[in-house]
Design a protein around this motif. Structure first.
Motif, PDB file in Angstrom:
ATOM      1  N   VAL A 183       0.477  -1.350  -0.151  1.00 41.54           N
ATOM      2  CA  VAL A 183      -0.191  -0.403   0.490  1.00 41.54           C
ATOM      3  C   VAL A 183       0.955   1.050  -0.160  1.00 41.54           C
ATOM      4  O   VAL A 183       0.431   1.857  -0.611  1.00 41.54           O
ATOM      5  CB  VAL A 183      -1.293   0.045   1.074  1.00 41.54           C
ATOM      6  CG1 VAL A 183      -1.785   1.413   1.185  1.00 41.54           C
ATOM      7  CG2 VAL A 183      -1.665  -0.847   1.007  1.00 41.54           C
ATOM      8  N   THR A 216      -9.228  -6.452   8.892  1.00 40.11           N
ATOM      9  CA  THR A 216      -9.632  -6.670   8.441  1.00 40.11           C
ATOM     10  C   THR A 216      -9.953  -7.467   7.079  1.00 40.11           C
ATOM     11  O   THR A 216      -8.920  -7.673   6.074  1.00 40.11           O
ATOM     12  CB  THR A 216     -11.383  -5.634   7.122  1.00 40.11           C
ATOM     13  OG1 THR A 216     -12.124  -6.201   6.416  1.00 40.11           O
ATOM     14  CG2 THR A 216      -9.696  -4.780   6.077  1.00 40.11           C
ATOM     15  N   ARG A 223      -7.386  -6.972   3.882  1.00 37.97           N
ATOM     16  CA  ARG A 223      -8.254  -6.065   3.143  1.00 37.97           C
ATOM     17  C   ARG A 223      -7.571  -4.983   3.738  1.00 37.97           C
ATOM     18  O   ARG A 223      -7.456  -4.021   3.246  1.00 37.97           O
ATOM     19  CB  ARG A 223      -9.472  -6.355   3.031  1.00 37.97           C
ATOM     20  CG  ARG A 223      -9.589  -7.547   2.375  1.00 37.97           C
ATOM     21  CD  ARG A 223      -9.390  -7.898   0.790  1.00 37.97           C
ATOM     22  NE  ARG A 223     -10.267  -6.441  -0.251  1.00 37.97           N
ATOM     23  CZ  ARG A 223      -9.681  -6.197  -1.261  1.00 37.97           C
ATOM     24  NH1 ARG A 223      -8.619  -6.793  -2.008  1.00 37.97           N
ATOM     25  NH2 ARG A 223     -10.062  -5.084  -1.689  1.00 37.97           N
ATOM     26  N   GLY A 224      -6.607  -4.708   5.450  1.00 43.36           N
ATOM     27  CA  GLY A 224      -6.808  -3.416   5.453  1.00 43.36           C
ATOM     28  C   GLY A 224      -6.646  -4.306   7.154  1.00 43.36           C
ATOM     29  O   GLY A 224      -6.863  -5.234   7.358  1.00 43.36           O
ATOM     30  N   PRO A 240      -4.900   4.226   9.221  1.00 41.86           N
ATOM     31  CA  PRO A 240      -5.295   2.498   8.830  1.00 41.86           C
ATOM     32  C   PRO A 240      -4.398   2.966   7.056  1.00 41.86           C
ATOM     33  O   PRO A 240      -4.006   3.989   6.443  1.00 41.86           O
ATOM     34  CB  PRO A 240      -6.526   3.804   8.575  1.00 41.86           C
ATOM     35  CG  PRO A 240      -6.805   5.837   9.013  1.00 41.86           C
ATOM     36  CD  PRO A 240      -5.188   5.476   9.948  1.00 41.86           C
ATOM     37  N   LEU A 241      -4.729   1.722   6.676  1.00 48.80           N
ATOM     38  CA  LEU A 241      -3.701   1.070   5.215  1.00 48.80           C
ATOM     39  C   LEU A 241      -5.321   0.111   5.782  1.00 48.80           C
ATOM     40  O   LEU A 241      -5.402  -0.643   5.829  1.00 48.80           O
ATOM     41  CB  LEU A 241      -2.664   0.492   5.872  1.00 48.80           C
ATOM     42  CG  LEU A 241      -1.404   1.515   6.158  1.00 48.80           C
ATOM     43  CD1 LEU A 241      -0.479   0.122   6.283  1.00 48.80           C
ATOM     44  CD2 LEU A 241      -0.933   2.999   5.065  1.00 48.80           C
ATOM     45  N   VAL A 242      -6.091  -0.254   3.613  1.00 48.92           N
ATOM     46  CA  VAL A 242      -6.979  -0.148   3.128  1.00 48.92           C
ATOM     47  C   VAL A 242      -6.412  -0.211   2.116  1.00 48.92           C
ATOM     48  O   VAL A 242      -5.971   0.410   0.848  1.00 48.92           O
ATOM     49  CB  VAL A 242      -8.171  -0.023   3.709  1.00 48.92           C
ATOM     50  CG1 VAL A 242      -8.539  -0.445   5.489  1.00 48.92           C
ATOM     51  CG2 VAL A 242      -8.415   1.048   3.445  1.00 48.92           C
ATOM     52  N   TYR A 243      -7.532  -1.499   1.405  1.00 49.24           N
ATOM     53  CA  TYR A 243      -7.162  -1.590  -0.354  1.00 49.24           C
ATOM     54  C   TYR A 243      -8.189  -0.349  -0.843  1.00 49.24           C
ATOM     55  O   TYR A 243      -7.826   0.608  -1.605  1.00 49.24           O
ATOM     56  CB  TYR A 243      -7.246  -2.599  -0.791  1.00 49.24           C
ATOM     57  CG  TYR A 243      -6.494  -3.751  -0.345  1.00 49.24           C
ATOM     58  CD1 TYR A 243      -4.804  -3.610  -1.697  1.00 49.24           C
ATOM     59  CD2 TYR A 243      -6.000  -5.089  -0.478  1.00 49.24           C
ATOM     60  CE1 TYR A 243      -3.666  -4.048  -1.506  1.00 49.24           C
ATOM     61  CE2 TYR A 243      -5.146  -5.616  -0.236  1.00 49.24           C
ATOM     62  CZ  TYR A 243      -4.306  -5.080  -0.888  1.00 49.24           C
ATOM     63  OH  TYR A 243      -3.055  -6.033  -1.257  1.00 49.24           O
ATOM     64  N   ASP A 247     -13.370  -1.882   2.157  1.00 50.07           N
ATOM     65  CA  ASP A 247     -12.191  -2.108   3.463  1.00 50.07           C
ATOM     66  C   ASP A 247     -11.934  -1.581   4.800  1.00 50.07           C
ATOM     67  O   ASP A 247     -12.116  -1.895   5.801  1.00 50.07           O
ATOM     68  CB  ASP A 247     -11.258  -2.415   2.970  1.00 50.07           C
ATOM     69  CG  ASP A 247     -11.286  -3.672   1.794  1.00 50.07           C
ATOM     70  OD1 ASP A 247     -11.949  -4.030   1.419  1.00 50.07           O
ATOM     71  OD2 ASP A 247     -10.609  -2.981   0.484  1.00 50.07           O
ATOM     72  N   TRP A 248     -12.136  -0.194   4.593  1.00 46.36           N
ATOM     73  CA  TRP A 248     -12.429   1.147   5.472  1.00 46.36           C
ATOM     74  C   TRP A 248     -13.812   1.300   5.806  1.00 46.36           C
ATOM     75  O   TRP A 248     -13.863   0.880   6.951  1.00 46.36           O
ATOM     76  CB  TRP A 248     -11.979   2.136   5.459  1.00 46.36           C
ATOM     77  CG  TRP A 248     -12.327   3.374   6.048  1.00 46.36           C
ATOM     78  CD1 TRP A 248     -13.645   4.070   5.733  1.00 46.36           C
ATOM     79  CD2 TRP A 248     -12.011   4.104   7.796  1.00 46.36           C
ATOM     80  NE1 TRP A 248     -13.586   5.016   7.190  1.00 46.36           N
ATOM     81  CE2 TRP A 248     -12.855   4.568   8.210  1.00 46.36           C
ATOM     82  CE3 TRP A 248     -10.375   3.381   8.403  1.00 46.36           C
ATOM     83  CZ2 TRP A 248     -11.879   4.845   9.865  1.00 46.36           C
ATOM     84  CZ3 TRP A 248     -10.335   2.989   9.461  1.00 46.36           C
ATOM     85  CH2 TRP A 248     -11.858   4.680   9.659  1.00 46.36           C
ATOM     86  N   LEU A 272      -7.192   8.026   1.153  1.00 44.15           N
ATOM     87  CA  LEU A 272      -8.422   7.442   2.578  1.00 44.15           C
ATOM     88  C   LEU A 272      -9.033   8.508   2.893  1.00 44.15           C
ATOM     89  O   LEU A 272      -9.762   8.449   3.485  1.00 44.15           O
ATOM     90  CB  LEU A 272      -7.436   6.204   3.271  1.00 44.15           C
ATOM     91  CG  LEU A 272      -7.511   4.964   3.328  1.00 44.15           C
ATOM     92  CD1 LEU A 272      -6.052   4.936   2.675  1.00 44.15           C
ATOM     93  CD2 LEU A 272      -6.304   4.944   4.469  1.00 44.15           C
TER      94      LEU A 272
END
Length: 412
Positions: A183, A216, A223-224, A240-243, A247-248, A272
């Motif tokens: 990411v 998640t 996915r995050g 926060p790190l998500v695709y 996912d967030w 994000l």
């Protein structure tokens, strides 16, 4: 007198002998009493974690009395940081503390100079810290380089999440590191490199404060994730790190069921930000100056930047803390290549009387604007500290590609 390991020098203050030195790893625990005395907000569980995990790998300098009791300390925590030509081990300055009775005697300055001297010998281009107040570190050459985006708000009703959410365990850390690197590598940053050990440490750090890393997943695939803590009705969410947006939302739906009134989200990647805003009722955004940096080895620092034009310039540098940096530097830029910097034998540059400080160079080459945040050198300030910006510093700033945006959200 027999010198002890790491001894720098010994002075007499009144009737007391004191010395400054680097502690051995076995001695690090003696500084915990000073930490507890100065940083009263930190709980035992966090300090247990810190001295069992972080203090086993860091470096600690102290000023101690003749009985060996620390009067003042400074700790250096190592991080692999992506900057310039390669990943480098740089040190994050933490736990700068002096017993109340001994404050105002210049102990912090001595500790900064002593630690900087060793970092200079190791060729570290810069060091960084999270200041209690800018005014404390500004006179020592530190300048802000990172303004952290933060958003507060309540989770909206009716959000739908597709994934399942669970706490991360130590067995997840390899996968977390791979995910984070994927990411974060979408954009170039000055940042800590995410490794399995990096997240193993964070899992323990979160646990020490009653928090977790929330992951998640969908169909068994991460996915995050986000660092999660809870204090007095407020959820603290870090980096926060998500695709994708969904996912967030999976994380937000989970948090809606937690006993929290509001979310305080920090260390937010730009892409994000709209997703987070759409998930919150009446979100409140702010940018908070967070990290200050200080040049250590000037040659290594300059040679970490690429030129965007051909140029040669001389800069007269005056560094009151690291004398090896003081002098006339000739800097050569070739379009597309890393700079080459050489310290000249003459004491002045000959074509300018302007003296440039390490702080000036940090501001110019990181492109940080106190009012606007990062400006990538698109606009040039005409003054600094009440005086005109010199032509040579302007030539240097115009001739290089500014450092990538900074993304340093580490706490200790």
């Amino acid at each position: 007198m027999l010198e002890l390991p790491g001894m720098r020098h010994i002075q007499r203050t009144g009737d007391m002998m004191r010395r400054i030195r680097k502690l051995t790893k076995a001695e690090h625990g003696v500084t915990r009493i000073l930490w507890e005395e100065v940083f009263t907000e930190d709980e035992d569980a966090f300090l247990d974690y810190y001295y069992e995990v972080k203090a086993t790998e860091n470096t600690i300098y102290v000023i101690e009395d003749d009985a060996g009791d620390p009067l003042s300390m400074l700790q250096l925590n190592p991080y692999s940081v992506r900057f310039g030509k390669k990943d480098r081990t740089l040190h994050y300055i933490v736990a700068v503390a002096t017993r109340e009775k001994y404050r105002g005697r210049g102990y912090m300055r001595e500790l900064l100079e002593t630690s900087a001297s060793e970092m200079y010998r190791d060729g570290e281009p810069f060091t960084f810290l999270m200041p209690a107040a800018e005014a404390i570190y500004y006179p020592h050459g530190f300048r802000f380089v990172y303004r952290q985006r933060q958003i507060d708000g309540k989770v909206k009703d009716g959000l739908v999440g597709e994934g399942t959410v669970r706490p991360a365990t130590l067995s997840d850390c390899h996968a977390l590191a791979r995910f984070a690197e994927e990411v974060l590598s979408e954009t170039e940053w000055v940042r800590a490199v995410r490794t399995e050990e990096y997240y193993r440490t964070l899992v323990k750090e979160q646990q020490s404060e009653g928090g977790r890393i929330l992951v998640t997943e969908c169909k068994g695939q991460i996915r995050g994730f986000v660092l999660y803590g809870y204090w007095e009705g407020k959820a603290e969410l870090r980096e926060p790190l998500v695709y994708q947006e969904k996912d967030w939302q999976s994380l937000a739906v989970f948090l809606e069921k937690e006993p929290v009134d509001t979310l305080h989200i920090t260390g937010i990647l730009p892409r994000l930000e709209p997703w987070i805003e759409r998930s919150l009722a009446e979100p409140v955004k702010k940018d908070v100056p967070m990290i200050m940096a200080r040049i250590v080895h000037l040659g290594q620092f300059l040679e970490s930047f690429r030129a965007k034009a051909d140029f040669t310039v001389k800069i007269q540098v005056e560094d009151e803390r690291i004398p090896e940096n003081t002098g006339c530097w000739e800097i050569y830029g070739e379009n597309g290549a890393f700079l080459r910097a050489e310290k000249q034998e003459e004491t002045t540059s000959g074509d300018t009387d302007e003296k440039v400080t390490p702080g000036d160079l940090v501001t110019a080459l990181f492109g940080y604007d106190d009012k606007k945040g990062r400006n990538k050198n698109e606009e040039k300030d005409t003054e600094k500290d009440g005086r005109s910006v010199g032509t040579n510093l302007r030539i240097l700033a115009d001739g290089v590609v500014a450092a990538p945006p900074v993304f340093l959200n580490e706490i200790v």
